[in-house]
Design an enzyme around this catalytic site. Structure first.
Site, PDB file in Angstrom:
ATOM      1  N   HIS A  57       0.866  -1.193   0.000  1.00 24.74           N
ATOM      2  CA  HIS A  57       0.000   0.000   0.000  1.00 24.74           C
ATOM      3  C   HIS A  57       0.895   1.232   0.000  1.00 24.74           C
ATOM      4  CE1 HIS A  57      -2.896   2.968   1.473  1.00 24.74           C
ATOM      5  NE2 HIS A  57      -3.847   2.119   1.184  1.00 24.74           N
ATOM      6  N   CYS A  94      -3.572   2.592  -4.551  1.00 21.27           N
ATOM      7  CA  CYS A  94      -4.542   3.370  -3.775  1.00 21.27           C
ATOM      8  C   CYS A  94      -4.590   4.781  -4.345  1.00 21.27           C
ATOM      9  CB  CYS A  94      -4.162   3.380  -2.304  1.00 21.27           C
ATOM     10  SG  CYS A  94      -5.273   4.403  -1.329  1.00 21.27           S
ATOM     11  N   HIS A 103      -7.454   0.234  -4.677  1.00 24.80           N
ATOM     12  CA  HIS A 103      -8.319   0.970  -3.737  1.00 24.80           C
ATOM     13  C   HIS A 103      -8.732   2.227  -4.478  1.00 24.80           C
ATOM     14  CE1 HIS A 103      -6.321  -0.497   0.288  1.00 24.80           C
ATOM     15  NE2 HIS A 103      -6.897  -1.470  -0.376  1.00 24.80           N
ATOM     16  N   ASP A 145     -12.840   2.510  -2.017  1.00 20.83           N
ATOM     17  CA  ASP A 145     -12.137   2.914  -0.803  1.00 20.83           C
ATOM     18  C   ASP A 145     -12.966   3.979  -0.099  1.00 20.83           C
ATOM     19  OD1 ASP A 145     -10.109   2.820   1.015  1.00 20.83           O
ATOM     20  OD2 ASP A 145      -8.663   3.931  -0.187  1.00 20.83           O
ATOM     21  N   HIS A 146     -12.448   4.457   1.013  1.00 18.62           N
ATOM     22  CA  HIS A 146     -13.132   5.440   1.867  1.00 18.62           C
ATOM     23  C   HIS A 146     -14.377   6.080   1.263  1.00 18.62           C
ATOM     24  CE1 HIS A 146      -9.142   6.290   4.126  1.00 18.62           C
ATOM     25  NE2 HIS A 146      -9.438   5.005   4.046  1.00 18.62           N
ATOM     26  N   TYR A 206     -15.368   4.016   6.338  1.00 17.75           N
ATOM     27  CA  TYR A 206     -15.809   2.642   6.083  1.00 17.75           C
ATOM     28  C   TYR A 206     -17.263   2.357   6.443  1.00 17.75           C
ATOM     29  CZ  TYR A 206     -11.024   1.662   4.850  1.00 17.75           C
ATOM     30  OH  TYR A 206      -9.815   1.672   4.218  1.00 17.75           O
TER      31      TYR A 206
END
Ligand code: DNO
Length: 344
Positions: free
Chosen positions: A196, A234, A261, A306-307, A320
């Site tokens: 990551h 990401c 991500h 992602d987020h 999340y």
């Protein structure tokens, strides 16, 4: 691609049954959370987690994360034993069908934000980062939003001192040493390691950060060419580094990107940002072009939205919650379907 969703295990307030109802959801991205960093994940623990997923017909092919012990990052003599433990965890995970492990090599801190609930004009809220606010914090007495504070102040001070001798070059050497130590377990099990990027991708509190963009990717591939050494792409982390060309990177490294991500950022000033809904129009990252880059490059890995923001009154775990990530998955499904069909 396979669409997945991060799930924090039994303590996650989102039921697996809800995750399964999101269109095209193949499985969850999860982890064993109750084994101290550095110890082996036993087959019993893994089996228990896998059973929960099996019961809901969700795959468990991606683990995020198997954390890397600080002694490995610091290059201390204890690292050989810890690397051997990590390799055993890989072998154990391989027995349960795991195909990809996401990990990071950030010293001491993982992702850093200065606010977890920045309110947008539409009433939703999301995480944000303000560099000036961060710089005013005292790393030796840190209470960061969303950080689990797993260290005591004394431990944290000790660790920060130990890192004083670790340059970027040294940290990278320690990463390579770690990867060379675990590659045999990956070759044996077929598991892909997906590092990551550092989030955000610049040094923090004097601690070196080394996975920040295309140069880092090139260096990693050159140092450890084994195909099982790859990336978690990401977009939010890399995208915070304004000079990273994400669509170009997505295409160029697609065959080493085992996990994507995908999230959106709205830039403010020269380094600050607020996270936004996944749609291209909602922020400054061209999510459409990123997905196009991945498809053009032949990407065949796992994707997760992602987020997300908190919307519809949800007060989810920062980044999340269920609703906005589910919307993100639906949007990404649409992009992939359209772009894949067009490119045939
Ligand atoms: C934040 C996540 C990171 C990530 C780790 C992987 O939301 O993307 O915490 O899980 O860095 O090791």
């Amino acid at each position: 691609m396979k669409m997945t969703f991060r799930w924090y295990g039994k303590s996650d307030s989102i039921p697996l049954g809800y995750i399964r109802q999101i269109p095209n959801m193949s499985g969850v991205v999860t982890a064993v959370y109750d084994v101290p960093v550095g110890e082996v994940w036993t087959k019993d623990k893994i089996a228990e987690l896998k059973k929960l997923c099996d019961n809901e017909s969700l795959e468990m092919e991606v683990i995020e994360s198997v954390p890397v012990h600080e002694d490995i990052k610091l290059g201390k003599p204890t690292r050989d034993k810890l690397i051997a433990n990590y390799a055993r965890t890989i072998r154990n995970l391989g027995e349960f069908g795991v195909k990809c492990i996401c990990y990071n090599f950030m010293p001491v801190f993982d992702w850093l934000r200065t606010d977890l609930k920045t309110v947008a004009p539409d009433g939703s809220n999301s995480l944000s980062y303000n560099h000036e606010t961060l710089m005013k914090l005292d790393p030796k007495n840190l209470h960061l939003p969303g950080w689990d504070e797993s260290y005591t102040t004394a431990q944290l001070n000790g660790l920060l001192d130990e890192y004083k001798n670790v340059t970027h070059g040294k940290l990278f050497e320690n990463l390579v040493y770690f990867l060379k130590g675990i590659m045999p377990a990956c070759d044996e099990t077929g598991i892909n390691m997906a590092i990551h990027p550092d989030d955000p991708p610049w040094d923090m509190f004097g601690l070196p950060r080394i996975i920040t963009g295309a140069d880092s990717y090139d260096r990693m591939i050159a140092a450890v060419p084994d195909k099982h050494n790859g990336f978690t792409f990401c977009t939010g982390s890399l995208g915070a580094g304004r000079s990273n060309d994400l669509p170009a990177m997505a295409e160029k490294y697609a065959d080493r990107i085992y996990f994507a991500h995908i999230r959106q950022l709205k830039y403010c000033g020269s380094s600050d940002f607020t996270e936004a809904g996944h749609l291209t129009a909602a922020g400054d990252l061209d999510v459409y072009a990123i997905v196009k880059g991945l498809v053009k490059g032949g990407f065949d890995g796992y994707v997760r939205p992602d987020h997300g923001r908190n919307i519809w009154g949800e007060d989810g775990k920062p980044g999340y919650g269920l609703y906005d990530r589910a919307l993100g998955a639906a949007y990404l499904n649409g992009l992939f379907e359209a772009i894949e069909k067009e490119s045939k």
